[in-house]
Design a protein around this motif. Structure first.
Motif, PDB file in Angstrom:
ATOM      1  N   TYR A  92      -2.556 -38.992   3.498  1.00 14.97           N
ATOM      2  CA  TYR A  92      -3.362 -37.766   3.395  1.00 14.97           C
ATOM      3  C   TYR A  92      -3.514 -37.098   4.761  1.00 14.97           C
ATOM      4  O   TYR A  92      -3.298 -35.893   4.914  1.00 14.97           O
ATOM      5  CB  TYR A  92      -4.747 -38.072   2.822  1.00 14.97           C
ATOM      6  CG  TYR A  92      -5.771 -37.042   3.233  1.00 14.97           C
ATOM      7  CD1 TYR A  92      -5.754 -35.754   2.684  1.00 14.97           C
ATOM      8  CD2 TYR A  92      -6.734 -37.338   4.218  1.00 14.97           C
ATOM      9  CE1 TYR A  92      -6.673 -34.789   3.092  1.00 14.97           C
ATOM     10  CE2 TYR A  92      -7.651 -36.378   4.617  1.00 14.97           C
ATOM     11  CZ  TYR A  92      -7.613 -35.106   4.059  1.00 14.97           C
ATOM     12  OH  TYR A  92      -8.505 -34.146   4.475  1.00 14.97           O
ATOM     13  N   PHE A 114      -2.256 -33.479   5.861  1.00 14.27           N
ATOM     14  CA  PHE A 114      -3.269 -32.493   6.228  1.00 14.27           C
ATOM     15  C   PHE A 114      -2.954 -31.854   7.573  1.00 14.27           C
ATOM     16  O   PHE A 114      -3.013 -30.620   7.728  1.00 14.27           O
ATOM     17  CB  PHE A 114      -4.648 -33.160   6.270  1.00 14.27           C
ATOM     18  CG  PHE A 114      -5.745 -32.270   6.778  1.00 14.27           C
ATOM     19  CD1 PHE A 114      -6.372 -31.371   5.925  1.00 14.27           C
ATOM     20  CD2 PHE A 114      -6.156 -32.329   8.113  1.00 14.27           C
ATOM     21  CE1 PHE A 114      -7.392 -30.539   6.393  1.00 14.27           C
ATOM     22  CE2 PHE A 114      -7.167 -31.501   8.583  1.00 14.27           C
ATOM     23  CZ  PHE A 114      -7.779 -30.602   7.716  1.00 14.27           C
ATOM     24  N   LEU A 173     -11.365 -31.410   7.054  1.00 14.49           N
ATOM     25  CA  LEU A 173     -10.655 -32.697   6.967  1.00 14.49           C
ATOM     26  C   LEU A 173     -11.422 -33.646   6.047  1.00 14.49           C
ATOM     27  O   LEU A 173     -10.831 -34.315   5.195  1.00 14.49           O
ATOM     28  CB  LEU A 173     -10.503 -33.292   8.370  1.00 14.49           C
ATOM     29  CG  LEU A 173      -9.638 -34.546   8.553  1.00 14.49           C
ATOM     30  CD1 LEU A 173      -9.200 -34.635  10.012  1.00 14.49           C
ATOM     31  CD2 LEU A 173     -10.363 -35.830   8.164  1.00 14.49           C
ATOM     32  N   ASN A 227     -11.579 -32.236   2.203  1.00 17.87           N
ATOM     33  CA  ASN A 227     -10.302 -32.415   1.501  1.00 17.87           C
ATOM     34  C   ASN A 227     -10.023 -33.881   1.177  1.00 17.87           C
ATOM     35  O   ASN A 227      -9.371 -34.197   0.179  1.00 17.87           O
ATOM     36  CB  ASN A 227      -9.149 -31.850   2.330  1.00 17.87           C
ATOM     37  CG  ASN A 227      -9.094 -30.336   2.293  1.00 17.87           C
ATOM     38  OD1 ASN A 227     -10.020 -29.692   1.818  1.00 17.87           O
ATOM     39  ND2 ASN A 227      -8.019 -29.755   2.784  1.00 17.87           N
ATOM     40  N   SER A 228     -10.556 -34.775   2.024  1.00 20.73           N
ATOM     41  CA  SER A 228     -10.301 -36.203   1.798  1.00 20.73           C
ATOM     42  C   SER A 228     -10.915 -36.690   0.492  1.00 20.73           C
ATOM     43  O   SER A 228     -10.426 -37.633  -0.126  1.00 20.73           O
ATOM     44  CB  SER A 228     -10.848 -37.040   2.967  1.00 20.73           C
ATOM     45  OG  SER A 228     -12.263 -37.139   2.928  1.00 20.73           O
TER      46      SER A 228
END
Length: 235
Positions: free
Chosen positions: A118, A122, A163, A166-167
């Motif tokens: 991820y 990203f 960050l 979105n995780s």
């Protein structure tokens, strides 16, 4: 009257094997002996293997320091005693081996590979391909959570928040479980095992932590995502 057998155990350094590199120090690997009904099993300490990984070391003044093996032994003994206490009425060495492999797994370590995917994607998507490659290499020698904490010091608050946000959708709940596991007095042994997750009230405490610290997060979905790792087949 049926005879009751006592379960005993000990940790020891296996000097019958070659010494291994433990963060710059040569030492014999840590082993465990468990005895029941006059029979014994011997196996390498799971936590010694886990905390031998380079990411569990710390560098100070150009020197590398690994975790204190005494702390590893304490963690090992906690796991062993947990399994023994859990199975007082139906203990067997075979059952012990199965549950040792199950409850000793570190959920944070298990999630790191998927979280790295991820994070790598990203950073690429945000136009930072060289940082993505650097993080990919850095993950071999340091914990990803520590890298992300460093990002907080050098990234804009908006970028850092993106960050994290979105995780929740594109990675396992690695970041929030690391944050939950943080303790001011914690040693280099930053692990959160299946035993920790299935301890009394642990899930409820974690759910409360999520509600207070990350109110926009879907608690039920996060719990479900962690359970997927708990239920993964033991290698």
């Amino acid at each position: 009257m049926e005879k009751e057998y006592q379960v005993t155990y000990k940790t020891y350094y296996n000097d019958r094997l070659k010494q291994t590199n433990f963060h710059g120090k040569l030492m014999y690997p840590l082993y465990v002996q468990v005895t029941f009904d006059r029979k014994s099993i011997f196996f390498k300490s799971f936590f010694f293997d886990l905390f031998s990984k380079p990411k569990y070391a710390a560098g100070i003044g150009g020197q590398v320091f690994g975790p204190d093996v005494k702390d590893i032994i304490k963690k090992e003994e906690s796991l062993i005693e947990f399994i023994i206490d859990k199975n007082r009425d139906n203990f067997s060495l075979d059952l012990f081996k199965t549950e040792y492999a199950y409850y000793g797994r570190d959920l944070l370590d298990m999630m790191e590979a998927a979280f790295l995917e991820y994070l790598y994607t990203f950073l690429h998507d945000e136009g930072l391909p060289y940082l993505a490659e650097t993080v990919n290499l850095g993950s071999l020698t340091c914990k990803l959570y520590d890298l992300v904490l460093d990002f907080k010091r050098c990234m804009t608050p908006q970028f850092y928040q993106k960050l994290w946000d979105n995780s929740f959708y594109y990675s396992p709940p690695y970041l929030v479980l690391c944050a939950f596991n943080e303790k001011p007095q914690q040693t280099l042994l930053k692990a959160f095992t299946v035993m920790d997750w299935e301890g009394p009230g642990a899930k409820e405490i974690f759910a409360d932590f999520l509600k207070k610290s990350y109110p926009n997060n879907n608690v039920a979905e996060t719990l479900k995502a962690i359970e997927k790792y708990v239920l993964k087949e033991v290698n």
